[in-house]
Design an enzyme around this catalytic site. Structure first.
Site, short mmCIF file in Angstrom:
data_model
loop_
_atom_site.label_atom_id
_atom_site.label_comp_id
_atom_site.label_asym_id
_atom_site.label_seq_id
_atom_site.Cartn_x
_atom_site.Cartn_y
_atom_site.Cartn_z
N ASP A 102 0.83 -1.21 0.00
CA ASP A 102 0.00 0.00 0.00
C ASP A 102 0.87 1.26 0.00
O ASP A 102 1.99 1.25 0.49
CB ASP A 102 -0.90 -0.02 1.24
CG ASP A 102 -2.06 0.95 1.12
OD1 ASP A 102 -2.31 1.46 0.00
OD2 ASP A 102 -2.72 1.22 2.15
N GLU A 138 0.78 -13.41 12.21
CA GLU A 138 1.34 -12.23 12.90
C GLU A 138 1.29 -11.04 11.94
O GLU A 138 1.69 -11.15 10.77
CB GLU A 138 2.79 -12.50 13.32
CG GLU A 138 2.93 -13.60 14.34
CD GLU A 138 2.33 -13.23 15.69
OE1 GLU A 138 2.39 -12.05 16.07
OE2 GLU A 138 1.79 -14.14 16.37
N HIS A 146 2.88 3.23 -8.78
CA HIS A 146 2.73 1.81 -9.09
C HIS A 146 3.98 1.29 -9.80
O HIS A 146 4.47 0.21 -9.52
CB HIS A 146 1.49 1.57 -9.96
CG HIS A 146 0.20 1.97 -9.28
ND1 HIS A 146 -0.09 1.58 -7.99
CD2 HIS A 146 -0.86 2.70 -9.71
CE1 HIS A 146 -1.29 2.06 -7.66
NE2 HIS A 146 -1.77 2.74 -8.69
N TRP A 162 -11.30 -2.30 -9.10
CA TRP A 162 -11.98 -1.92 -10.35
C TRP A 162 -12.67 -0.58 -10.20
O TRP A 162 -13.02 0.07 -11.19
CB TRP A 162 -13.01 -2.98 -10.75
CG TRP A 162 -12.44 -4.33 -11.06
CD1 TRP A 162 -12.56 -5.44 -10.29
CD2 TRP A 162 -11.67 -4.72 -12.20
NE1 TRP A 162 -11.91 -6.50 -10.88
CE2 TRP A 162 -11.36 -6.09 -12.06
CE3 TRP A 162 -11.23 -4.05 -13.35
CZ2 TRP A 162 -10.62 -6.80 -13.00
CZ3 TRP A 162 -10.49 -4.76 -14.28
CH2 TRP A 162 -10.19 -6.11 -14.11
N LEU A 175 11.21 -20.38 -4.38
CA LEU A 175 10.11 -19.59 -3.82
C LEU A 175 8.84 -19.73 -4.66
O LEU A 175 8.88 -19.66 -5.88
CB LEU A 175 10.53 -18.10 -3.81
CG LEU A 175 9.46 -17.10 -3.38
CD1 LEU A 175 9.24 -17.16 -1.87
CD2 LEU A 175 9.85 -15.68 -3.79
N THR A 177 -10.58 -7.08 -5.77
CA THR A 177 -11.87 -7.00 -6.48
C THR A 177 -12.43 -5.57 -6.38
O THR A 177 -13.19 -5.15 -7.24
CB THR A 177 -12.89 -8.00 -5.86
OG1 THR A 177 -12.80 -7.93 -4.43
CG2 THR A 177 -12.61 -9.42 -6.29
N GLU A 178 -11.99 -4.84 -5.35
CA GLU A 178 -12.47 -3.46 -5.17
C GLU A 178 -11.68 -2.46 -6.03
O GLU A 178 -12.13 -1.33 -6.27
CB GLU A 178 -12.35 -3.03 -3.69
CG GLU A 178 -13.29 -3.76 -2.74
CD GLU A 178 -12.85 -5.18 -2.39
OE1 GLU A 178 -11.64 -5.48 -2.50
OE2 GLU A 178 -13.71 -6.00 -2.03
C1 FPP Z 1 -1.95 0.20 -3.36
O1 FPP Z 1 -1.47 1.52 -3.40
C2 FPP Z 1 -1.41 -0.60 -4.45
C3 FPP Z 1 -2.16 -1.21 -5.41
C4 FPP Z 1 -3.61 -1.12 -5.48
C5 FPP Z 1 -1.57 -1.97 -6.49
C6 FPP Z 1 -0.25 -2.64 -6.23
C7 FPP Z 1 0.43 -2.77 -7.51
C8 FPP Z 1 1.76 -2.69 -7.71
C9 FPP Z 1 2.74 -2.59 -6.62
C10 FPP Z 1 2.35 -2.72 -9.08
C11 FPP Z 1 1.72 -3.62 -10.07
C12 FPP Z 1 1.73 -5.04 -9.69
C13 FPP Z 1 2.40 -6.02 -10.31
C14 FPP Z 1 2.32 -7.41 -9.81
C15 FPP Z 1 3.25 -5.77 -11.48
P1 FPP Z 1 -2.52 2.72 -3.52
O2 FPP Z 1 -2.59 3.10 -4.96
O3 FPP Z 1 -3.81 2.33 -2.90
O4 FPP Z 1 -1.78 3.82 -2.68
P2 FPP Z 1 -2.47 4.98 -1.83
O5 FPP Z 1 -3.20 4.31 -0.69
O6 FPP Z 1 -1.31 5.80 -1.36
O7 FPP Z 1 -3.38 5.73 -2.76
#
Ligand code: FPP
Length: 241
Positions: A27, A208, A44, A76, A138, A73-74
């Site tokens: 996140d 944990e 991202h 989208w 892994l 799922t959210e």
């Molecule tokens: C949350 O940050 C992150 C996501 C919803 C997507 C995670 C995706 C990646 C790390 C890259 C793509 C994935 C792969 C496997 C190549 P946020 O956008 O909700 O951040 P915020 O809470 O600061 O807005």
């Protein structure tokens, strides 16, 4: 290359008490980008660098399973341009990273309703899963179009479809997307939020939890080592005393 601080923390990790399964809620990508005056997709993209490093680090340590929450799922509900960008990023990650995954003996797996992803992302995913199927290192699980409640409902439906009259914990566990894999020992959430966000709800019953303020694009080996050391200091009682 592992830097001096990383080396120091790495030495403190007890290899006999490693979490077998680490799950991560990645996140803070959007906030990371906003802090720098960039559009969210930059966050991202930088998050992929963190993924690369953490996958290598888990493989080197000997962690058996790493599950990354890549798209819920959210998710989208985000603006269509961000969803498209995330799907393109996933596709490119799978294409570009495949040689490194092979080299590191990583076996890729996916959970969630991947059939609803765009066809090009699905193809790249199928290809990477097939190409790494015989790797014995892994197990990297990408949670894609994943929701914990949906996974439990799917598992119940599978049990019923097999004619089950009663469902016990073992039967349900065997019907989850993660069937056959150990439950996460350690769940890491970046960016300081104290939520599970519908991630692996059944599997995290005794996991944990480790929450760090670090935003996902900044998460590096050193942060993973800190999380593992934190985990190793805990006393796990599984409801006992
Ligand atoms: C949350 O940050 C992150 C996501 C919803 C997507 C995670 C995706 C990646 C790390 C890259 C793509 C994935 C792969 C496997 C190549 P946020 O956008 O909700 O951040 P915020 O809470 O600061 O807005």
């Amino acid at each position: 290359m592992v830097a001096a601080l990383d080396q120091n923390l790495l030495r403190q990790i007890d290899r006999n008490k490693l979490p077998r399964h680490i799950a991560i809620i990645m996140d803070g990508n959007g906030r990371w980008a906003k802090q720098r005056g960039f559009p969210r997709i930059f966050g991202h993209r930088s998050g992929v660098t963190a993924i690369r490093e953490i996958v290598s680090a888990c493989g080197e340590l000997g962690v058996r399973v790493l599950t990354l929450f890549a798209f819920s799922t959210e998710n989208w509900l985000r603006p269509p341009s961000e969803v498209r960008a995330l799907m393109r990023l996933l596709e490119r990650y799978l294409q570009r990273e495949l040689p490194a995954l092979q080299q590191n003996n990583v076996r890729l797996h996916a959970i969630g309703h991947v059939d609803q992803l765009p066809s090009s992302a699905r193809r790249a995913l199928r290809r990477a899963i097939a190409a790494t199927a015989d790797n014995a290192g892994l197990i990297l699980i990408l949670a894609l179009n994943y929701g914990g409640r949906q996974e439990i409902l799917d598992a119940v439906q599978r049990c019923l479809a097999k004619g089950a009259k009663a469902i016990d914990e073992q039967a349900l566990s065997r019907s989850l997307d993660t069937a056959g894999l150990p439950d996460p020992d350690l769940l890491i959430r970046t960016s300081g939020e104290m939520r599970f966000s519908n991630f692996l709800l059944w599997q995290i019953a005794y996991t944990e939890l480790y929450v760090t303020d670090t935003l996902w694009p900044d998460f590096r080996r050193v942060d993973l080592y800190r999380a593992i050391l934190g985990y190793q200091r805990r006393e796990r009682r599984f409801g006992g005393i």
